[in-house]
Design a protein around this motif. Structure first.
Motif, PDB file in Angstrom:
ATOM      1  N   ILE A   1      -6.345  -2.448   9.496  1.00 57.68           N
ATOM      2  CA  ILE A   1      -6.016  -2.665   8.083  1.00 57.68           C
ATOM      3  C   ILE A   1      -4.587  -3.164   7.942  1.00 57.68           C
ATOM      4  N   TYR A   2      -4.413  -4.221   7.157  1.00 57.89           N
ATOM      5  CA  TYR A   2      -3.082  -4.696   6.794  1.00 57.89           C
ATOM      6  C   TYR A   2      -3.000  -4.652   5.277  1.00 57.89           C
ATOM      7  N   GLY A   3      -2.014  -3.993   4.721  1.00 55.55           N
ATOM      8  CA  GLY A   3      -1.983  -3.911   3.262  1.00 55.55           C
ATOM      9  C   GLY A   3      -0.601  -3.621   2.709  1.00 55.55           C
ATOM     10  N   THR A   4      -0.572  -3.488   1.391  1.00 61.75           N
ATOM     11  CA  THR A   4       0.670  -3.092   0.727  1.00 61.75           C
ATOM     12  C   THR A   4       0.334  -2.026  -0.314  1.00 61.75           C
ATOM     13  N   ALA A   5       1.311  -1.215  -0.632  1.00 59.28           N
ATOM     14  CA  ALA A   5       1.131  -0.208  -1.679  1.00 59.28           C
ATOM     15  C   ALA A   5       2.299  -0.349  -2.648  1.00 59.28           C
TER      16      ALA A   5
END
Ligand code: ADP
Length: 491
Positions: free
Chosen positions: A220-224
């Motif tokens: 998973i690659y993401g931003t919050a």
């Protein structure tokens, strides 16, 4: 392929302008006799029928043919249905009915313009959605977005497929959490599914178990991002990396097996040649000792001959000693390539190489590597062999250890003029009194050990002008360390 087959679902429109305008004229021409016939029956439907034909032309062939249909309809109505009939005097076109017809036609054209613009926008959106879905399917990458911890979730069709949900399942974070492997759930929740802090770059790998029972590896690659209401919105791409994971795992296994076999083969060959070489002086010693015993066993022992036999024993013992040290020298003097080496890279490579072996034995390999280590000079393969040997010994030493202590640490440090690399384990440590014999050839405390590993390691390290040492840790376990001189500039 998929996109093309879906595009063919839409109603086909005549390709050329000639066909579109021709068919429009034909439609008006076909409507006219019907309207005249009905008019003669006393049913005045000319306005309605022409309006329908105009609408049909607009809908089917577009704005230009629609306009043509409207103009033709006006002339037909004026010429055939309004009094005085059969004249097209332009002043008579200002009829109330005709004006209304014109208004209807304009409204239809306007509606069509708006409708077709909307249709085009929708088609474009659908096309890009389809493109995205197909691309996600091909790359096995889904997307997901949600407000943590539980609210407003969106997931793409591919995410749905990766998790093994049906397309009608409504998305929730809990549903995804329910599929995560029990060993990964705490970390997954903390890092991605319920983060307490915003983060620019979330990177996570975890396993899921699908309803069919198969385990998948997700990356998973993401931003919050924190919203102004204080809640955190997470946006991420999820990749199913099970296949590549399986492939690299089997590659690693094959490499580790190769390393293991190579090690055993080298050892086996070495042992065979040593046994062969040492056997001769040993047999000679035995024969001389037996002869000596026979000279002693006489009524009047022949001490001179006994002395000679003992001298031969000593001589052969020396030959055996010479042979052993020659073999050790051979290993020590073996060609040492003098390339600049980074011990951190060697450590990383070995950890990578033995990853499968460690996983199989349930041992965690931790690294504590000092960044920007000065280079050392030497042979990469030989030094790798030393570290592999330390690690394999550490694995063996931990065979009886359970729980949290099942971990080894590989550490590197810069010293004043040297660089150190050590392997620390949590095993039982070096047996009391054995410290001085560890690096001797054939010294082993293992039932199937050969006792050659550390002896070869010492030869290699000494050939690199380095130092090898072993000691017990304060708490538990042992540490095996090598120190190699830093490579000075111009060295
Ligand atoms: P082998 O592994 O075949 O016994 P080695 O030369 O590699 O040969 O090791 C010699 C001996 O050193 C081992 O039999 C063991 O007694 C001791 N030894 C090596 N590594 C460790 C360790 N990490 N902890 C305790 N003892 C060790």
């Amino acid at each position: 392929m998929l996109v093309t087959s879906r595009e063919s679902d839409t109603v086909s429109v005549p390709e050329t302008n000639g066909a579109r305008y021709g068919l429009t004229v034909l439609a008006v021409a076909l409507t006219l006799p019907v309207a005249i016939a009905l008019d003669r029956q006393g049913i005045p439907t000319a306005f309605a029928l022409m309006l329908l034909t105009t609408m049909f032309a607009v809908w089917r062939f577009g704005i230009g043919p629609g306009l043509l249909a409207a103009v033709l309809a006006i002339f037909c109505i004026r010429f055939f249905f309004l009094e005085p009939r059969h004249t097209i005097d332009p002043r008579l076109l200002a009829d109330e009915g005709l004006r209304r017809f014109l208004l209807y036609s304009e409204s239809i054209l306007l509606l069509w313009l708006l409708g077709s613009a909307q249709r085009r926008a929708q088609e474009k959106l659908k096309r890009s959605e389809r493109f995205l879905t197909d691309a996600q399917m091909l790359s096995r990458t889904g997307s997901v977005s949600f407000v943590a911890p539980e609210g407003d979730v969106f997931w793409s069709a591919e995410t749905c497929r990766i998790f093994g949900f049906g397309s009608e399942t409504s998305p929730t974070v809990q549903r995804m959490l329910d599929r995560i492997h029990p060993d990964d759930i705490a970390k997954a929740r903390r890092v991605f599914y319920a983060p307490s802090e915003p983060s620019d770059a979330i990177e996570l790998e975890h396993r899921i178990i699908t309803p069919s029972g198969c385990t998948k590896h997700l990356r998973i690659y993401g931003t919050a991002v924190r919203h102004h209401d204080g809640r955190i919105r997470v946006l991420a791409a999820m990749m199913d990396v099970s296949e590549s994971k399986r492939m690299s795992e089997s590659l690693r296994k094959a490499q580790a097996e190769l390393a293991h076999t190579a090690r055993l083969t080298t050892m086996g060959e070495l042992v065979a040649s040593i046994s062969h070489e040492v056997n001769q002086p040993l047999s000679a010693m035995k024969l001389s000792a037996q002869a000596g015993l026979r000279w002693l066993d006489r009524e009047s022992p022949d001490l001179e001959r006994v002395g000679a036999s003992l001298n031969r024993v000593v001589e052969n013992a020396r030959r055996a000693e010479d042979l052993i040290s020659k073999l050790r020298n051979m290993a020590r003097k073996g060609e040492v390539a003098a390339t600049p080496l980074d011990l951190n890279k060697i450590a990383g490579d070995v950890v990578e190489l033995l990853h499968g072996e460690a996983a199989e034995r349930g041992i965690a390999c931790l690294t504590d590597l000092e960044p920007n280590l000065p280079a050392v000079k030497g042979d990469e393969v030989q030094l790798q062999q030393v570290v592999v040997n330390f690690m394999m010994n550490a694995f063996d030493a931990m065979a009886a250890v359970t729980g949290e202590d099942r971990q080894i640490t590989i550490r590197s440090r810069r010293r004043a003029a040297s660089v150190e690399l050590e392997v620390t384990d949590g095993g039982p440590g070096i047996e009391a009194g054995m410290q001085d014999r560890l690096f001797d050839a054939f010294f082993t405390t293992k039932s199937h050990g050969m006792g050659m590993g550390l002896s070869i390691c010492r030869s290699i390290v000494e050939a690199h002008d380095g130092k090898i040492e072993a000691f017990n840790n304060e708490y538990r376990g042992a540490t095996f360390r090598i120190s190699l001189p830093q490579m000075s500039v111009g060295n």
